[in-house]
Design a protein around this motif. Structure first.
Motif, PDB file in Angstrom:
ATOM      1  N   LYS A 236      -4.121  17.032   8.310  1.00  0.00           N
ATOM      2  CA  LYS A 236      -4.966  17.237   7.159  1.00  0.00           C
ATOM      3  C   LYS A 236      -4.585  16.122   6.068  1.00  0.00           C
ATOM      4  CE  LYS A 236      -7.427  19.831   4.009  1.00  0.00           C
ATOM      5  NZ  LYS A 236      -7.714  21.268   3.419  1.00  0.00           N
ATOM      6  N   ASP A 237      -3.204  16.141   5.709  1.00  0.00           N
ATOM      7  CA  ASP A 237      -2.708  15.325   4.736  1.00  0.00           C
ATOM      8  C   ASP A 237      -2.862  13.700   5.332  1.00  0.00           C
ATOM      9  OD1 ASP A 237      -2.370  17.465   3.079  1.00  0.00           O
ATOM     10  OD2 ASP A 237      -0.150  17.692   3.620  1.00  0.00           O
ATOM     11  N   VAL A 238      -2.461  13.568   6.500  1.00  0.00           N
ATOM     12  CA  VAL A 238      -2.521  12.583   7.125  1.00  0.00           C
ATOM     13  C   VAL A 238      -3.851  11.625   7.138  1.00  0.00           C
ATOM     14  CG1 VAL A 238      -1.829  10.864   9.168  1.00  0.00           C
ATOM     15  CG2 VAL A 238      -0.173  12.623   8.472  1.00  0.00           C
TER      16      VAL A 238
ATOM     17  N   ARG B 192      -7.729   8.068   5.053  1.00  0.00           N
ATOM     18  CA  ARG B 192      -9.001   7.664   4.492  1.00  0.00           C
ATOM     19  C   ARG B 192      -8.779   7.289   3.070  1.00  0.00           C
ATOM     20  NH1 ARG B 192     -14.016   8.629   6.230  1.00  0.00           N
ATOM     21  NH2 ARG B 192     -15.666   8.803   4.655  1.00  0.00           N
ATOM     22  N   LYS B 193      -7.794   7.308   2.168  1.00  0.00           N
ATOM     23  CA  LYS B 193      -7.869   6.729   0.653  1.00  0.00           C
ATOM     24  C   LYS B 193      -7.482   5.459   1.128  1.00  0.00           C
ATOM     25  CE  LYS B 193      -5.324   7.688  -3.280  1.00  0.00           C
ATOM     26  NZ  LYS B 193      -4.410   8.658  -4.230  1.00  0.00           N
ATOM     27  N   LEU B 194      -6.414   5.026   2.044  1.00  0.00           N
ATOM     28  CA  LEU B 194      -6.061   3.630   2.282  1.00  0.00           C
ATOM     29  C   LEU B 194      -7.026   2.904   2.618  1.00  0.00           C
ATOM     30  CD1 LEU B 194      -2.444   4.247   3.766  1.00  0.00           C
ATOM     31  CD2 LEU B 194      -3.088   3.373   1.568  1.00  0.00           C
ATOM     32  N   MET B 195      -8.063   3.443   3.612  1.00  0.00           N
ATOM     33  CA  MET B 195      -9.106   2.699   4.308  1.00  0.00           C
ATOM     34  C   MET B 195     -10.151   2.257   3.023  1.00  0.00           C
ATOM     35  SD  MET B 195      -9.474   4.571   7.664  1.00  0.00           S
ATOM     36  CE  MET B 195      -7.977   5.115   8.643  1.00  0.00           C
ATOM     37  N   THR B 196     -10.473   3.076   2.418  1.00  0.00           N
ATOM     38  CA  THR B 196     -11.437   2.883   1.270  1.00  0.00           C
ATOM     39  C   THR B 196     -10.755   2.167   0.172  1.00  0.00           C
ATOM     40  OG1 THR B 196     -11.138   5.198   0.302  1.00  0.00           O
ATOM     41  CG2 THR B 196     -12.645   4.950   2.290  1.00  0.00           C
TER      42      THR B 196
ATOM     43  N   LEU C 117       0.139  16.060  16.121  1.00  0.00           N
ATOM     44  CA  LEU C 117       0.422  14.960  15.376  1.00  0.00           C
ATOM     45  C   LEU C 117       0.187  13.621  16.205  1.00  0.00           C
ATOM     46  CD1 LEU C 117       3.883  16.314  14.049  1.00  0.00           C
ATOM     47  CD2 LEU C 117       1.808  15.963  12.759  1.00  0.00           C
ATOM     48  N   PHE C 118       0.363  13.605  17.515  1.00  0.00           N
ATOM     49  CA  PHE C 118       0.061  12.289  17.986  1.00  0.00           C
ATOM     50  C   PHE C 118      -1.481  11.936  18.241  1.00  0.00           C
ATOM     51  CE2 PHE C 118      -1.361  10.171  21.970  1.00  0.00           C
ATOM     52  CZ  PHE C 118      -0.558   9.014  21.993  1.00  0.00           C
ATOM     53  N   PHE C 119      -2.290  12.870  18.314  1.00  0.00           N
ATOM     54  CA  PHE C 119      -3.643  12.666  18.391  1.00  0.00           C
ATOM     55  C   PHE C 119      -4.252  12.507  17.051  1.00  0.00           C
ATOM     56  CE2 PHE C 119      -3.275  14.237  22.745  1.00  0.00           C
ATOM     57  CZ  PHE C 119      -3.959  13.090  23.453  1.00  0.00           C
ATOM     58  N   THR C 120      -3.468  12.983  15.976  1.00  0.00           N
ATOM     59  CA  THR C 120      -3.975  12.881  14.572  1.00  0.00           C
ATOM     60  C   THR C 120      -3.637  11.361  14.312  1.00  0.00           C
ATOM     61  OG1 THR C 120      -3.442  14.835  13.945  1.00  0.00           O
ATOM     62  CG2 THR C 120      -3.585  13.141  12.318  1.00  0.00           C
ATOM     63  N   VAL C 121      -2.279  10.735  14.999  1.00  0.00           N
ATOM     64  CA  VAL C 121      -2.312   9.075  14.839  1.00  0.00           C
ATOM     65  C   VAL C 121      -3.367   8.324  15.359  1.00  0.00           C
ATOM     66  CG1 VAL C 121      -0.583   7.201  15.174  1.00  0.00           C
ATOM     67  CG2 VAL C 121       0.085   9.491  14.758  1.00  0.00           C
ATOM     68  N   ARG C 122      -4.193   8.834  16.563  1.00  0.00           N
ATOM     69  CA  ARG C 122      -4.976   8.001  17.652  1.00  0.00           C
ATOM     70  C   ARG C 122      -6.266   8.227  16.410  1.00  0.00           C
ATOM     71  NH1 ARG C 122      -4.983   6.458  22.618  1.00  0.00           N
ATOM     72  NH2 ARG C 122      -7.273   6.774  22.723  1.00  0.00           N
ATOM     73  N   ASN C 123      -6.651   9.361  15.843  1.00  0.00           N
ATOM     74  CA  ASN C 123      -7.648   9.488  15.022  1.00  0.00           C
ATOM     75  C   ASN C 123      -7.783   8.668  13.852  1.00  0.00           C
ATOM     76  OD1 ASN C 123      -8.594  11.653  16.879  1.00  0.00           O
ATOM     77  ND2 ASN C 123      -7.790  13.291  15.600  1.00  0.00           N
ATOM     78  N   ILE C 124      -6.305   8.325  13.541  1.00  0.00           N
ATOM     79  CA  ILE C 124      -6.282   7.415  12.425  1.00  0.00           C
ATOM     80  C   ILE C 124      -6.806   6.125  12.614  1.00  0.00           C
ATOM     81  CG2 ILE C 124      -4.572   6.015  10.858  1.00  0.00           C
ATOM     82  CD1 ILE C 124      -3.022   8.333  10.560  1.00  0.00           C
ATOM     83  N   PHE C 125      -6.536   5.611  13.816  1.00  0.00           N
ATOM     84  CA  PHE C 125      -6.970   4.329  14.223  1.00  0.00           C
ATOM     85  C   PHE C 125      -8.427   4.311  14.412  1.00  0.00           C
ATOM     86  CE2 PHE C 125      -2.231   3.977  15.218  1.00  0.00           C
ATOM     87  CZ  PHE C 125      -1.875   3.223  14.272  1.00  0.00           C
ATOM     88  N   GLN C 126      -9.004   5.410  15.078  1.00  0.00           N
ATOM     89  CA  GLN C 126     -10.394   5.606  15.176  1.00  0.00           C
ATOM     90  C   GLN C 126     -11.169   5.582  14.218  1.00  0.00           C
ATOM     91  OE1 GLN C 126     -11.882   5.511  18.243  1.00  0.00           O
ATOM     92  NE2 GLN C 126     -10.561   5.923  19.871  1.00  0.00           N
ATOM     93  N   LEU C 127     -10.580   6.374  13.114  1.00  0.00           N
ATOM     94  CA  LEU C 127     -11.224   6.293  11.867  1.00  0.00           C
ATOM     95  C   LEU C 127     -11.354   5.064  11.130  1.00  0.00           C
ATOM     96  CD1 LEU C 127     -12.434   8.524   9.880  1.00  0.00           C
ATOM     97  CD2 LEU C 127     -10.050   8.540   8.908  1.00  0.00           C
TER      98      LEU C 127
ATOM     99  N   TYR D  35     -11.367   2.249  12.678  1.00  0.00           N
ATOM    100  CA  TYR D  35     -12.292   1.419  13.341  1.00  0.00           C
ATOM    101  C   TYR D  35     -13.937   1.741  12.873  1.00  0.00           C
ATOM    102  CZ  TYR D  35     -14.573  -0.653  17.495  1.00  0.00           C
ATOM    103  OH  TYR D  35     -15.258  -1.381  18.593  1.00  0.00           O
ATOM    104  N   ASP D  36     -14.018   3.041  12.637  1.00  0.00           N
ATOM    105  CA  ASP D  36     -15.350   3.259  12.085  1.00  0.00           C
ATOM    106  C   ASP D  36     -15.632   3.163  10.735  1.00  0.00           C
ATOM    107  OD1 ASP D  36     -15.958   3.909  14.819  1.00  0.00           O
ATOM    108  OD2 ASP D  36     -15.166   6.099  14.574  1.00  0.00           O
ATOM    109  N   VAL D  37     -14.593   3.548   9.948  1.00  0.00           N
ATOM    110  CA  VAL D  37     -15.066   3.704   8.458  1.00  0.00           C
ATOM    111  C   VAL D  37     -14.879   2.220   7.997  1.00  0.00           C
ATOM    112  CG1 VAL D  37     -13.908   4.314   6.122  1.00  0.00           C
ATOM    113  CG2 VAL D  37     -14.134   5.878   8.277  1.00  0.00           C
TER     114      VAL D  37
END
Length: 777
Positions: A404-406, A411-415, A504-514, A516-518
């Motif tokens: 959650k923190d990650v 998201r804060k970095l992306m925006t 944790l691994f799939f959270t990192v994948r979600n970071i990059f997916q986020l 890509y979308d955000v």
């Protein structure tokens, strides 16, 4: 005479039982005598062969007489005796029914007596404040009243009065018990309007008074214990404890759990009992630690157990399943209290680093001790509690909190703003956490590493030091931080449990997916509006794609199954990021190309340039195009990699000269002055266009690479040949055509060149000769 009297009595229906028995006995004797005589005669007749006909006839006569008497007696029994028996049974039933009614009346009177005695005892005990006796006597009276109501058809008017009296006296008892309860457990609470902040709870106090007597010789039970037992007997204990638990939870337990600066103080007051109050102690902590919370809660509950609940033994068996007060209170507060401890304390105590997970065993042990203490005081029942289960599932909660923190940080970095950039060079490296070497301490791993070693050949060519390195460019500082965040998160997965590592691994994948979308959506307007940001976004995507190629391979050997078996990969995301970066920059190139064409459209098709206004418009359009290229060069040159920058600027410059070539080739009549003006405009582009490819001082080694304009501008040579034609005579044009083999023939076809000659030169024999020589080879 006797026979006559007997017959008279029998005919009158007053034959007594004794006469019947006597006659029956007499007949029985006669039957026996006759039987003996018959046997004797038969013996004599057949055995002794002494036939006696006379004796047999006499016996026959006697037998007939006996038979007649039997029939008479039978008829008498059927008529007179049976009638008398039916009459007797009817009278007996009536007597029995009358006896039952008398018994019922006696029982009802006995219940009325019991009700009266119970109510008398109730009033007497209530006046003496013997509340347990009062409650029991009232229950006896209620039982007597219920017994009176149990008989069918017993609708005594008195029952309504008894029920009404029971209701009144029960309410009277409950009122007295409630009044005693309020006096023995006194709350001092903050006003409801003020109970919003920590300081308002400092006014909370709870005073507990047992209400015992000073006479130690008699040693009666404390008044508080009697009140609680009486409430239990009357079925009101659950309600009272529920109200008490709600106040206890809201004003004492919850504040102690939520605010680390609040502490509870227990003081014994002479003659007044025990006082619990809240005190404030300054602390820099935002959230209390589990040990602090457990200590404060146990102080409150132990005090209640000692002074309020502990002295009450298990209540006597009653029609309800009565339980100890501590059990009731525990059932009422445990769920809400454990939920509050989890969300206000344990949630914030979860480590943020995997290295701190081992230290969390202390918290688990403290939670076990806390629940053990509650079980000893009978506040808690059972083993599988949510509180202890939450504490033991620390790996899962750590992963959830970390993820959650990650995601929040990502998201804060992306925006955040994209224009804050850092320069990437081949020497630039991310701060990769130190990972254990593959197979360290593992013989199998070492053997596997040895097998992978390949002997080097003497003439083997080695890859350069900069192979697979990113070219020099600029990326957003936030993207570099995002990649470092991903690396740090993956390092947390190393050495974790399989579930935690997978999460944790799939959270990192979600970071990059986020990302890509955000990012393309959030910054959409700016990416189209500002060329600088589009270039940065292109670099960001390429930078991420570059690291995704090796990110999975870098961590895979150190992750648990199934990640180590091949699931830990990010390669599948690479094409998407490359496409995203290319699309973003191409969209910006299309915007710049459209602007450039729009500026050139104001040149009035480059016709009639001998007119001052037309020439001014054409010159302005060319100047604006050159200015646009220089501005983009200033914005992009330090951002994009050299090859990408050259291709982008070459594409835009090629667009401008292609449009200019097309406009000139469309002219049907070009005067000498027009040709001169067109030559001047084109020469301006030839002189100033290549300036955008001049390298920066730190890129001097790429000077030759960048100054090869024709490599990136496909129409550059064509344009230069066109400029030459604009000032050349017919002979020079024919010479440069060189029968379809010269430089001019390489850039134009014969039809295009003939059209251009007709526009530049008047119709003369020399032009005709020149046109005849312009042929395709």
């Amino acid at each position: 005479m006797a026979s006559f009297v007997t017959e008279v009595l029998a005919s009158s229906g007053k034959l007594e039982k004794e006469d019947l028995n006597g006659k029956i006995s007499k007949l029985s004797r006669k039957v026996e005598e006759t039987k003996e005589e018959v046997c004797d005669i038969i013996n004599k007749r057949y055995n002794e062969f002494l036939p006696s006909m006379q004796g047999a006839e006499a016996l026959m006569g006697q037998a007939e007489e006996v038979s007649k008497e039997i029939d008479i007696l039978k008829s008498h029994i059927e008529t007179e005796v049976q009638h008398n028996l039916h009459t007797a049974v009817t009278e007996h039933a009536k007597l029995k029914q009358q006896l039952e009614r008398n018994t019922t009346v006696i029982a009802m009177l006995r219940h009325l007596e019991e009700f009266h005695i119970a109510m008398e005892e109730f009033h007497k005990a209530l006046l003496e404040k013997k509340y347990v006796i009062s409650a029991k006597q009232l229950e006896k009276a209620r039982h007597s009243a219920d017994s009176l109501k149990a008989w069918k058809g017993s609708e005594l008017p008195l029952l309504r009065a008894l029920s009404s009296e029971l209701t009144v006296q029960r309410e009277n008892l409950i009122y007295h018990l409630g009044d005693e309860w309020k006096r023995l457990a006194v709350w001092k609470l903050p006003p409801s309007k003020e109970a919003t902040g920590m300081k308002s709870f400092l006014k909370t106090e709870l005073q507990l008074t047992l209400g015992g007597t000073k006479d130690s010789q008699q040693n009666p039970p404390p008044l508080l214990s009697c009140v609680l037992q009486a409430l239990a007997i009357q079925g009101e204990l659950q309600h009272k404890i529920k109200l008490f638990s709600q106040v206890l939870m809201k004003y004492l337990l919850k504040p102690l759990i939520m605010y680390p600066s609040l502490n509870v103080e227990v003081s014994e007051q002479q003659g007044e009992g025990t006082l619990l109050s809240l005190q404030c102690a300054e602390t820099p902590e935002e959230h209390p630690s589990p040990s602090q919370v457990y200590t404060k809660v146990l102080v409150v509950l132990k005090t209640l157990h000692t002074h309020l609940l502990g002295r009450n033994s298990w209540f006597p068996t009653h029609r309800l399943s009565l339980r100890k007060v501590s059990v009731i209170l525990g059932d009422l507060v445990w769920q809400e209290m454990s939920h509050c401890i989890i969300h206000e304390c344990l949630l914030h105590s979860i480590p943020t680093n995997s290295s701190q997970l081992e230290q969390y065993s202390v918290v688990i042990k403290e939670t076990e001790e806390f629940e053990k203490s509650l079980k000893e005081m009978q506040y808690l029942r059972g083993d599988a509690t949510e509180l202890l289960k939450y504490a033991r599932d620390i790996n899962c909660h750590f992963a959830s909190k970390k993820c959650k923190d990650v995601i929040v940080a990502a998201r804060k970095l992306m925006t955040s703003e994209m224009h804050n950039t850092v320069k990437i060079t081949p020497d630039s490296k991310l701060s990769v956490p130190k990972l254990p070497s593959p197979g360290s301490g593992d013989n199998k791993g070492k053997q596997k590493a040895k097998k992978l070693e390949v002997p080097r050949l003497e003439n083997e060519k080695q890859l350069g030091a900069l192979t697979l390195c990113l070219p020099v460019c600029r990326i957003s500082e936030s993207v570099q931080q995002l990649m470092e965040l991903a690396l740090h998160t993956l390092s947390e997965a190393v050495g974790s449990s399989s579930q935690c590592a997978t999460q944790l691994f799939f959270t990192v994948r979600n970071i990059f997916q986020l990302f890509y979308d955000v990012v393309p959506t959030y910054h959409k307007g700016n990416l189209l509006k500002f060329p600088h940001l589009a270039a940065i976004q292109h670099n960001n995507c390429m930078y991420i794609a570059h690291h995704l190629l090796t990110l999975g391979h870098q961590f895979r050997p150190h992750l648990p199954d199934p990640l180590s078996e091949g699931a830990a990969t990010f390669v599948d995301l690479v094409p998407g990021f490359r496409k995203l970066g290319a699309q973003c920059f191409l969209a910006q190139l299309n915007v710049q190309r459209a602007e450039m064409l729009e500026r050139l459209s104001t040149a009035r098709n480059f016709s009639n340039l001998d007119d001052e206004e037309n020439y001014s418009a054409a010159s302005k359009a060319v100047r604006q195009v050159i200015h646009q290229l220089k501005r983009l060069g200033t914005v992009w040159q330090d951002v994009l990699p050299v090859n990408i920058y050259c291709k982008a600027m070459g594409t835009l410059l090629n667009t401008a000269i292609s449009e200019l070539i097309a406009k000139i080739m469309m002219l049907e009549d070009i005067s000498t002055e027009d040709g001169e003006h067109l030559h001047i405009l084109c020469q301006t582009i030839i002189e100033e266009g290549p300036l955008v490819f001049i390298p920066l001082p730190e890129e001097s080694k790429n000077k030759k690479y960048q100054e090869e304009v024709s490599v990136y501008v496909t129409k550059w040579i064509t344009f230069k040949e066109l400029v030459i034609v604009l000032r050349a005579n017919l002979q020079e044009i024919v010479d440069r055509w060189a029968e379809g083999k010269g430089p001019l023939a390489l850039e134009f076809c014969s039809s295009e060149m003939k059209s251009l000659i007709r526009a530049l030169f008047q119709n003369t024999e020399r032009r005709a000769v020149a046109l005849s020589k312009i042929k395709d080879s």
